[in-house]
Design a protein around this motif. Sequence first.
Motif, PDB file in Angstrom:
ATOM      1  N   VAL A 179      -6.404  28.149   6.560  1.00  0.00           N
ATOM      2  CA  VAL A 179      -7.767  27.832   6.148  1.00  0.00           C
ATOM      3  C   VAL A 179      -8.044  26.354   6.339  1.00  0.00           C
ATOM      4  N   SER A 180      -9.160  26.056   6.975  1.00  0.00           N
ATOM      5  CA  SER A 180      -9.629  24.676   7.121  1.00  0.00           C
ATOM      6  C   SER A 180     -11.051  24.621   6.582  1.00  0.00           C
ATOM      7  N   PRO A 181     -11.233  24.346   5.298  1.00  0.00           N
ATOM      8  CA  PRO A 181     -12.561  24.433   4.686  1.00  0.00           C
ATOM      9  C   PRO A 181     -13.488  23.306   5.104  1.00  0.00           C
ATOM     10  N   HIS A 182     -14.772  23.542   4.950  1.00  0.00           N
ATOM     11  CA  HIS A 182     -15.775  22.499   5.173  1.00  0.00           C
ATOM     12  C   HIS A 182     -15.643  21.450   4.075  1.00  0.00           C
ATOM     13  N   SER A 183     -15.935  20.210   4.411  1.00  0.00           N
ATOM     14  CA  SER A 183     -15.774  19.118   3.440  1.00  0.00           C
ATOM     15  C   SER A 183     -16.699  19.264   2.229  1.00  0.00           C
ATOM     16  N   ASP A 238     -21.117  35.102   3.015  1.00  0.00           N
ATOM     17  CA  ASP A 238     -21.301  34.816   4.434  1.00  0.00           C
ATOM     18  C   ASP A 238     -20.995  33.342   4.681  1.00  0.00           C
ATOM     19  N   PHE A 239     -19.804  33.070   5.219  1.00  0.00           N
ATOM     20  CA  PHE A 239     -19.403  31.704   5.526  1.00  0.00           C
ATOM     21  C   PHE A 239     -19.207  31.540   7.029  1.00  0.00           C
ATOM     22  N   SER A 240     -20.003  32.290   7.808  1.00  0.00           N
ATOM     23  CA  SER A 240     -19.850  32.271   9.258  1.00  0.00           C
ATOM     24  C   SER A 240     -20.452  31.019   9.896  1.00  0.00           C
ATOM     25  N   HIS A 241     -21.174  30.203   9.103  1.00  0.00           N
ATOM     26  CA  HIS A 241     -21.789  29.001   9.668  1.00  0.00           C
ATOM     27  C   HIS A 241     -20.772  27.881   9.875  1.00  0.00           C
ATOM     28  N   HIS A 242     -19.534  28.062   9.389  1.00  0.00           N
ATOM     29  CA  HIS A 242     -18.499  27.045   9.580  1.00  0.00           C
ATOM     30  C   HIS A 242     -17.189  27.724   9.957  1.00  0.00           C
ATOM     31  N   PRO A 243     -16.516  27.260  11.010  1.00  0.00           N
ATOM     32  CA  PRO A 243     -15.244  27.872  11.411  1.00  0.00           C
ATOM     33  C   PRO A 243     -14.095  27.456  10.496  1.00  0.00           C
ATOM     34  N   TRP A 244     -13.896  28.188   9.431  1.00  0.00           N
ATOM     35  CA  TRP A 244     -12.856  27.832   8.461  1.00  0.00           C
ATOM     36  C   TRP A 244     -11.506  28.479   8.786  1.00  0.00           C
ATOM     37  N   LEU A 245     -11.502  29.534   9.586  1.00  0.00           N
ATOM     38  CA  LEU A 245     -10.236  30.137  10.003  1.00  0.00           C
ATOM     39  C   LEU A 245      -9.719  29.368  11.208  1.00  0.00           C
ATOM     40  N   TRP A 296     -17.326  22.107   0.695  1.00  0.00           N
ATOM     41  CA  TRP A 296     -16.947  23.258  -0.114  1.00  0.00           C
ATOM     42  C   TRP A 296     -16.020  22.830  -1.244  1.00  0.00           C
ATOM     43  N   ASP A 297     -16.191  23.474  -2.399  1.00  0.00           N
ATOM     44  CA  ASP A 297     -15.380  23.100  -3.553  1.00  0.00           C
ATOM     45  C   ASP A 297     -14.012  23.785  -3.515  1.00  0.00           C
ATOM     46  N   ASP A 298     -13.158  23.397  -4.458  1.00  0.00           N
ATOM     47  CA  ASP A 298     -11.780  23.897  -4.481  1.00  0.00           C
ATOM     48  C   ASP A 298     -11.721  25.401  -4.711  1.00  0.00           C
ATOM     49  N   THR A 299     -12.668  25.934  -5.499  1.00  0.00           N
ATOM     50  CA  THR A 299     -12.657  27.362  -5.793  1.00  0.00           C
ATOM     51  C   THR A 299     -12.908  28.180  -4.541  1.00  0.00           C
ATOM     52  N   LEU A 300     -13.880  27.758  -3.741  1.00  0.00           N
ATOM     53  CA  LEU A 300     -14.166  28.476  -2.512  1.00  0.00           C
ATOM     54  C   LEU A 300     -12.972  28.409  -1.560  1.00  0.00           C
ATOM     55  N   THR A 301     -12.368  27.246  -1.461  1.00  0.00           N
ATOM     56  CA  THR A 301     -11.188  27.109  -0.608  1.00  0.00           C
ATOM     57  C   THR A 301     -10.074  28.044  -1.074  1.00  0.00           C
ATOM     58  N   GLU A 302      -9.893  28.135  -2.374  1.00  0.00           N
ATOM     59  CA  GLU A 302      -8.870  29.034  -2.911  1.00  0.00           C
ATOM     60  C   GLU A 302      -9.207  30.487  -2.599  1.00  0.00           C
ATOM     61  N   ARG A 303     -10.493  30.836  -2.640  1.00  0.00           N
ATOM     62  CA  ARG A 303     -10.900  32.206  -2.316  1.00  0.00           C
ATOM     63  C   ARG A 303     -10.566  32.557  -0.867  1.00  0.00           C
ATOM     64  N   LEU A 304     -10.822  31.619   0.031  1.00  0.00           N
ATOM     65  CA  LEU A 304     -10.514  31.859   1.440  1.00  0.00           C
ATOM     66  C   LEU A 304      -9.017  32.065   1.631  1.00  0.00           C
ATOM     67  N   ARG A 305      -8.215  31.245   0.969  1.00  0.00           N
ATOM     68  CA  ARG A 305      -6.758  31.383   1.069  1.00  0.00           C
ATOM     69  C   ARG A 305      -6.293  32.686   0.432  1.00  0.00           C
ATOM     70  N   THR A 306      -6.949  33.074  -0.655  1.00  0.00           N
ATOM     71  CA  THR A 306      -6.631  34.347  -1.293  1.00  0.00           C
ATOM     72  C   THR A 306      -6.899  35.498  -0.342  1.00  0.00           C
ATOM     73  N   HIS A 307      -8.010  35.422   0.375  1.00  0.00           N
ATOM     74  CA  HIS A 307      -8.352  36.490   1.312  1.00  0.00           C
ATOM     75  C   HIS A 307      -7.272  36.640   2.383  1.00  0.00           C
TER      76      HIS A 307
END
Length: 294
Positions: free
Chosen positions: A195-199, A169-176, A201-212
């Motif tokens: 994807v625009s990740p929260h500052s 659940d990453f709905s607390h930050h607008p990353w899309l 968030w680590d690289d792995t999470l950012t990669e997961r969002l891009r993977t999605h």
Amino acid sequence: MQHIDRPPFDPRDVYTTCISNARPSMRARLEAYTDAVANAATVYEGAAKSQALHTLGVLAAQPLARPDRKALEDVYTDRMAKERAPGRRIYEALKGTTDEDGNRRENRCPLCGEGLVTTLDHHLPKTSYPLLSVVPVNLIPACRDCNTGKRTTAPATAGEQTLHPYFDDFSHHPWLRARLRRPRGNEQPSVKFFVSPHSDWDDTLTERLRTHLRVFDLDYRYSLLVSSHIASTNHDLTMMPTNAVAPWLEHKAEGWRYRGNPNTMGYALFKALASDNWYVNGGWRSSSAGTNPD
């Protein structure tokens, strides 16, 4: 992308229900795997909570015998998803496309947020993880495009994991996010989603969002939908003073929050339009512009 509640079904009960009408010899064969299925469900849930589903190689190797793997895969196909199968009631409940009285209702796909649920997606594919074939937390309500687009994709690394609607659940930050692509000549405006990740968030999470986004081809699929929204918006703006355009678009974006989640196609689209000076200051009136920033 939307977080949804985990299904309330016990994996052991689901499995025994599904195999209940098997012929005696097949039933005995499948019953021998009851504990293995229940244990696999426990391991899966622990890994999903830790965002470590890519580490379940041991489960992928079980069982070794190809006939048994096929029999376990078929529990889903023949004993859960099929009409009048013993597990069909559970299948329909997991999809959430009918109410308690059996009436049809709309249920948006949590993987893309746009399509209507028509099927269940195996988060880890049943061909690779047959013990998880009917484990409820591995079955995600999905639209046809998400289910067929993902195919039998399985993560080999942490960053290759797509978002799991039951556990992430990453709905607390607008990353899309989205960016307007200004048209050239007779082109129509288009939109790029990214994807625009929260500052924090680590690289792995950012990669997961891009993977999605990549696995479900959401940038392309969303881009096919935005033209009608932009055309409708342009029409609404014809009677509006320029200084009211951006606030109206911001208000429009807020209307696309679903259960407080800003990571929807519409929210990203209208935030992009509201922040684009060319569009706000009259670019919406014309299908041409001098320079494309991309």
